[in-house]
Design a protein around this motif. Structure first.
Motif, PDB file in Angstrom:
ATOM      1  N   GLN A 119       0.816  -1.211   0.000  1.00  0.00           N
ATOM      2  CA  GLN A 119       0.000   0.000   0.000  1.00  0.00           C
ATOM      3  C   GLN A 119       0.852   1.265   0.000  1.00  0.00           C
ATOM      4  OE1 GLN A 119      -3.638   0.208   2.448  1.00  0.00           O
ATOM      5  NE2 GLN A 119      -3.286  -1.924   2.979  1.00  0.00           N
ATOM      6  N   TRP A 120       1.874   1.307   0.862  1.00  0.00           N
ATOM      7  CA  TRP A 120       2.692   2.518   0.953  1.00  0.00           C
ATOM      8  C   TRP A 120       3.442   2.749  -0.353  1.00  0.00           C
ATOM      9  CZ3 TRP A 120       7.796   3.848   0.439  1.00  0.00           C
ATOM     10  CH2 TRP A 120       8.156   5.131   0.893  1.00  0.00           C
ATOM     11  N   GLU A 121       4.049   1.688  -0.877  1.00  0.00           N
ATOM     12  CA  GLU A 121       4.833   1.833  -2.094  1.00  0.00           C
ATOM     13  C   GLU A 121       3.964   2.288  -3.259  1.00  0.00           C
ATOM     14  OE1 GLU A 121       4.945  -0.668  -0.045  1.00  0.00           O
ATOM     15  OE2 GLU A 121       6.989  -1.376   0.312  1.00  0.00           O
ATOM     16  N   VAL A 122       2.791   1.689  -3.391  1.00  0.00           N
ATOM     17  CA  VAL A 122       1.904   2.051  -4.496  1.00  0.00           C
ATOM     18  C   VAL A 122       1.442   3.499  -4.359  1.00  0.00           C
ATOM     19  CG1 VAL A 122      -0.363   1.615  -5.533  1.00  0.00           C
ATOM     20  CG2 VAL A 122       1.150  -0.303  -4.961  1.00  0.00           C
ATOM     21  N   ALA A 123       1.105   3.898  -3.141  1.00  0.00           N
ATOM     22  CA  ALA A 123       0.666   5.284  -2.923  1.00  0.00           C
ATOM     23  C   ALA A 123       1.766   6.280  -3.265  1.00  0.00           C
ATOM     24  CB  ALA A 123       0.216   5.460  -1.483  1.00  0.00           C
ATOM     25  N   TYR A 126       2.895   5.291  -7.499  1.00  0.00           N
ATOM     26  CA  TYR A 126       1.894   5.262  -8.558  1.00  0.00           C
ATOM     27  C   TYR A 126       0.595   5.944  -8.119  1.00  0.00           C
ATOM     28  CZ  TYR A 126       5.133   1.478  -9.678  1.00  0.00           C
ATOM     29  OH  TYR A 126       6.261   0.735  -9.889  1.00  0.00           O
ATOM     30  N   PRO A 127       0.654   7.223  -7.769  1.00  0.00           N
ATOM     31  CA  PRO A 127      -0.559   7.908  -7.287  1.00  0.00           C
ATOM     32  C   PRO A 127      -1.665   7.979  -8.331  1.00  0.00           C
ATOM     33  CG  PRO A 127       1.235   9.466  -7.693  1.00  0.00           C
ATOM     34  CD  PRO A 127       1.836   8.106  -7.775  1.00  0.00           C
ATOM     35  N   ASP A 128      -1.301   8.140  -9.612  1.00  0.00           N
ATOM     36  CA  ASP A 128      -2.326   8.198 -10.658  1.00  0.00           C
ATOM     37  C   ASP A 128      -3.023   6.850 -10.805  1.00  0.00           C
ATOM     38  OD1 ASP A 128      -1.621  10.804 -11.103  1.00  0.00           O
ATOM     39  OD2 ASP A 128      -0.287  10.345 -12.791  1.00  0.00           O
ATOM     40  N   GLU A 129      -2.224   5.787 -10.833  1.00  0.00           N
ATOM     41  CA  GLU A 129      -2.800   4.453 -10.959  1.00  0.00           C
ATOM     42  C   GLU A 129      -3.665   4.119  -9.736  1.00  0.00           C
ATOM     43  OE1 GLU A 129       0.293   5.243 -11.578  1.00  0.00           O
ATOM     44  OE2 GLU A 129       0.800   4.528 -13.597  1.00  0.00           O
ATOM     45  N   LEU A 130      -3.207   4.560  -8.549  1.00  0.00           N
ATOM     46  CA  LEU A 130      -3.975   4.292  -7.338  1.00  0.00           C
ATOM     47  C   LEU A 130      -5.303   5.045  -7.364  1.00  0.00           C
ATOM     48  CD1 LEU A 130      -4.105   2.864  -4.623  1.00  0.00           C
ATOM     49  CD2 LEU A 130      -2.959   4.838  -3.598  1.00  0.00           C
ATOM     50  N   SER A 131      -5.280   6.268  -7.890  1.00  0.00           N
ATOM     51  CA  SER A 131      -6.517   7.037  -8.007  1.00  0.00           C
ATOM     52  C   SER A 131      -7.530   6.315  -8.893  1.00  0.00           C
ATOM     53  CB  SER A 131      -6.211   8.422  -8.573  1.00  0.00           C
ATOM     54  OG  SER A 131      -7.405   9.158  -8.772  1.00  0.00           O
ATOM     55  N   VAL A 132      -7.057   5.787 -10.027  1.00  0.00           N
ATOM     56  CA  VAL A 132      -7.953   5.027 -10.900  1.00  0.00           C
ATOM     57  C   VAL A 132      -8.350   3.715 -10.229  1.00  0.00           C
ATOM     58  CG1 VAL A 132      -8.225   3.969 -13.175  1.00  0.00           C
ATOM     59  CG2 VAL A 132      -6.903   6.071 -12.929  1.00  0.00           C
ATOM     60  N   GLY A 133      -7.436   3.139  -9.431  1.00  0.00           N
ATOM     61  CA  GLY A 133      -7.768   1.936  -8.682  1.00  0.00           C
ATOM     62  C   GLY A 133      -8.890   2.188  -7.695  1.00  0.00           C
ATOM     63  N   HIS A 159      -2.283  -3.773 -11.470  1.00  0.00           N
ATOM     64  CA  HIS A 159      -2.675  -4.255 -12.793  1.00  0.00           C
ATOM     65  C   HIS A 159      -2.455  -3.166 -13.843  1.00  0.00           C
ATOM     66  CE1 HIS A 159      -4.219  -8.208 -11.906  1.00  0.00           C
ATOM     67  NE2 HIS A 159      -5.057  -7.750 -10.989  1.00  0.00           N
ATOM     68  N   PHE A 160      -2.773  -1.930 -13.486  1.00  0.00           N
ATOM     69  CA  PHE A 160      -2.601  -0.827 -14.442  1.00  0.00           C
ATOM     70  C   PHE A 160      -1.118  -0.562 -14.714  1.00  0.00           C
ATOM     71  CE2 PHE A 160      -6.699   0.872 -12.348  1.00  0.00           C
ATOM     72  CZ  PHE A 160      -7.470   0.009 -13.110  1.00  0.00           C
ATOM     73  N   VAL A 161      -0.284  -0.688 -13.668  1.00  0.00           N
ATOM     74  CA  VAL A 161       1.160  -0.508 -13.853  1.00  0.00           C
ATOM     75  C   VAL A 161       1.688  -1.567 -14.821  1.00  0.00           C
ATOM     76  CG1 VAL A 161       3.409  -0.628 -12.722  1.00  0.00           C
ATOM     77  CG2 VAL A 161       1.519   0.586 -11.612  1.00  0.00           C
TER      78      VAL A 161
END
Length: 280
Positions: A119-123, A126-133, A159-161
């Motif tokens: 969770q921390w690494e993705v936030a 990849y903030p844009d991908e997390l927003s779409v997630g 998955h988006f990454v």
């Protein structure tokens, strides 16, 4: 198109106009369908064509267990990703999202959904991908009439990454594979021990390397980790840190300099590999 076999009430294996096999989904198209029946093209909402990743056997097995509502939710999610991210809403992405959703629903029913370790690494990365997630969670919850946990956004983001990286040309993908193989050889030699290719630690290390290649290609290397973390890793895992520096030299072959923070995270993974082999 002609029916070859009904997979379920909403899916059939069919023969297309060119004589090839395809898997079709649509409300009720499989109900009562028999070999040779014509498929109502107007009723088809999803058409899946076998490829290297999903040969016809894999494709039929996957769709056979896929509720139509899940496929529709996955299509809406991949469409949103295509609009807001640099990804193509491809068949591969749709199937990955659909399969994830199907298992998420099973885990939710069994009370098994929980937090994701990245969770921390993705936030951070990849903030844009997390927003779409997060939007994907909303879409799935609305379309399927369930309440997916917000943490599922992390899985969708990953998955988006992966989808974004898959859009690179084959030459780059081959180069990445060769580099990862070389890195594992260097790590084995530096640690003076075999590395179990099937262990979870190795799988996590390879996944980390893949995401590192993604970060390099998008110019988004880690560069904000606490300085004390790097010093602590260098002090407590000197061999792993030296090995990580050697791995960094491999990236320099492509004129890519890793940040100190990327070296630190490589060292942490290498230390885990060493610890796993020592306790095996």
């Amino acid at each position: 198109m002609k029916v070859v076999r009904a997979l379920n009430n909403n899916a059939v294996l069919a023969q297309d106009e060119a004589g090839g096999r395809v898997v079709l989904m649509g409300r009720g198209i499989g109900f009562g369908s028999r070999l040779g029946d014509a498929v109502d093209a107007a009723a088809v909402t999803h058409r899946f064509v076998p490829d290297v990743t999903h040969p016809i056997g894999t494709l039929t097995n996957l769709v056979d267990e896929l509720p139509l509502e899940v496929a529709q939710a996955a299509a809406a999610i991949t469409h949103a990703a295509g609009e807001r991210l640099r990804v193509t809403p491809s068949q591969g992405l749709l199937l990955c999202v659909a399969d994830h959703l199907r298992f998420a629903l099973i885990r939710l029913e069994r009370g098994g959904l929980g937090a994701y370790p990245l969770q921390w690494e993705v936030a951070q990365l990849y903030p844009d991908e997390l927003s779409v997630g997060q939007s994907a969670v909303d879409i799935a919850s609305r379309e399927l009439g369930v309440e997916l946990p917000r943490e599922e956004a992390v899985a969708f983001a990953l998955h988006f990454v992966n989808a974004a990286f898959a859009t690179e040309d084959l030459e780059r993908t081959v180069a990445m594979t060769q580099r990862i193989k070389l890195i594992l050889v260097v790590v084995r030699a530096a640690l003076g021990m075999d590395v179990d290719d099937e262990s979870m630690s190795t799988a996590r290390f390879v996944t980390h390397l893949r995401y590192l290649f993604v970060r390099i290609s998008s110019g988004r290397q880690i560069a904000e980790a606490p300085e004390l973390l790097g010093l602590a890793v260098e002090r407590t895992h000197p061999l792993a840190h030296r090995t990580a520096l050697r791995v960094a030299e491999i990236f320099e072959l492509d004129s890519t300099a890793l940040t100190a923070d990327e070296v630190t995270y490589l060292a942490l993974h290498i230390a885990r590999l060493a610890r796993e082999r020592q306790t095996a």
